[in-house]
Design a protein around this motif. Structure first.
Motif, mmCIF file in Angstrom:
data_model
loop_
_atom_site.group_PDB
_atom_site.id
_atom_site.type_symbol
_atom_site.label_atom_id
_atom_site.label_comp_id
_atom_site.label_asym_id
_atom_site.label_seq_id
_atom_site.Cartn_x
_atom_site.Cartn_y
_atom_site.Cartn_z
ATOM 1 N N SER A 17 1.901 8.475 36.581
ATOM 2 C CA SER A 17 1.994 9.014 35.223
ATOM 3 C C SER A 17 1.025 10.173 35.038
ATOM 4 N N GLY A 50 9.128 16.097 23.701
ATOM 5 C CA GLY A 50 9.492 14.840 24.360
ATOM 6 C C GLY A 50 10.957 14.512 24.167
ATOM 7 N N LEU A 51 11.449 14.697 22.947
ATOM 8 C CA LEU A 51 12.871 14.442 22.683
ATOM 9 C C LEU A 51 13.769 15.403 23.461
ATOM 10 N N ALA A 52 13.292 16.633 23.651
ATOM 11 C CA ALA A 52 14.074 17.647 24.370
ATOM 12 C C ALA A 52 13.861 17.581 25.879
ATOM 13 N N ASP A 53 13.012 16.652 26.335
ATOM 14 C CA ASP A 53 12.707 16.480 27.757
ATOM 15 C C ASP A 53 12.148 17.764 28.376
ATOM 16 N N LEU A 54 11.300 18.454 27.610
ATOM 17 C CA LEU A 54 10.639 19.656 28.130
ATOM 18 C C LEU A 54 9.355 19.260 28.838
ATOM 19 N N ASN A 55 9.019 19.972 29.871
ATOM 20 C CA ASN A 55 7.826 19.693 30.659
ATOM 21 C C ASN A 55 6.620 20.447 30.093
ATOM 22 N N ARG A 57 3.222 19.975 27.249
ATOM 23 C CA ARG A 57 2.379 19.132 26.405
ATOM 24 C C ARG A 57 1.431 20.031 25.642
ATOM 25 N N SER A 166 13.043 26.058 26.097
ATOM 26 C CA SER A 166 14.217 25.415 26.659
ATOM 27 C C SER A 166 15.119 26.442 27.340
#
Length: 184
Positions: A17, A50-55, A57, A166
């Motif tokens: 993680s 997080g919802l869009a699964d983007l890398n 933070r 995105s």
């Protein structure tokens, strides 16, 4: 009966993680005291990314060396209420505001200050070599704009930012769907 994972399995999962998190791009939000606008932007961005699964933070810091004595508690009630109204449970709501340091700036792939007129002078004074790396937005603090207006503007700016991040991860393709030489 469900078996608990062994200590070594939990350790390996935690390390995996951490490794995934370290591969993420880092976005730094700056406001004056790291209490209201930057904290709201950080939490909203991380939730939506997080919802869009983007890398990506986000983290946030204050451009000023010290926060205001008027800031009571770890996070602005306006930011907390705005997030809760969207059904977002803030992850960092117990963390107290933190001033920005050179390692924070160095670790960021993208730096956004929430109000150019306020934050550019602070950044130029404290971190002159970084001032041109910063993207400046124009979101007023509570002494100028009502929270409903400021937070709505941050919402729109975050949505635009997420859309551009995105779009940037989608490989460019020719009309036939084949990558052309020299395209990322």
């Amino acid at each position: 009966m469900r078996r608990r994972p062994s200590v070594s399995m939990r350790w390996r999962a935690a390390r995996f993680s951490q490794a995934l998190a370290s591969m993420a791009h880092h976005l730094l939000f700056l406001c004056t005291g790291n209490y209201y606008r930057s904290r709201y932007a950080e939490e909203l961005f991380n939730h939506r990314a997080g919802l869009a699964d983007l890398n990506w933070r986000a983290f946030s810091r204050g451009a000023a060396e010290r926060g205001s004595p008027d800031n009571v508690g770890p996070m602005s009630p306006f930011a907390l209420e705005g997030l809760q109204a969207k059904g977002i449970v803030p992850v960092g709501n117990l963390r107290y505001p933190q001033p920005c340091t050179p390692p924070d700036l160095d670790s960021a792939d993208l730096i956004i200050a929430l109000k150019e007129a306020e934050h550019r002078p602070l950044i130029e004074r404290r971190f002159p070599e970084m001032a041109e790396r910063v993207t400046y937005w124009h979101v007023d603090d509570v002494d100028v704009a009502k929270p409903a207006i400021a937070l709505a503007l941050i919402d729109r700016l975050i949505e635009n930012l997420l859309r551009s991040l995105s779009d940037a991860r989608v490989p460019k393709r020719s009309a036939r769907g084949i990558r052309r030489d020299g395209e990322d």
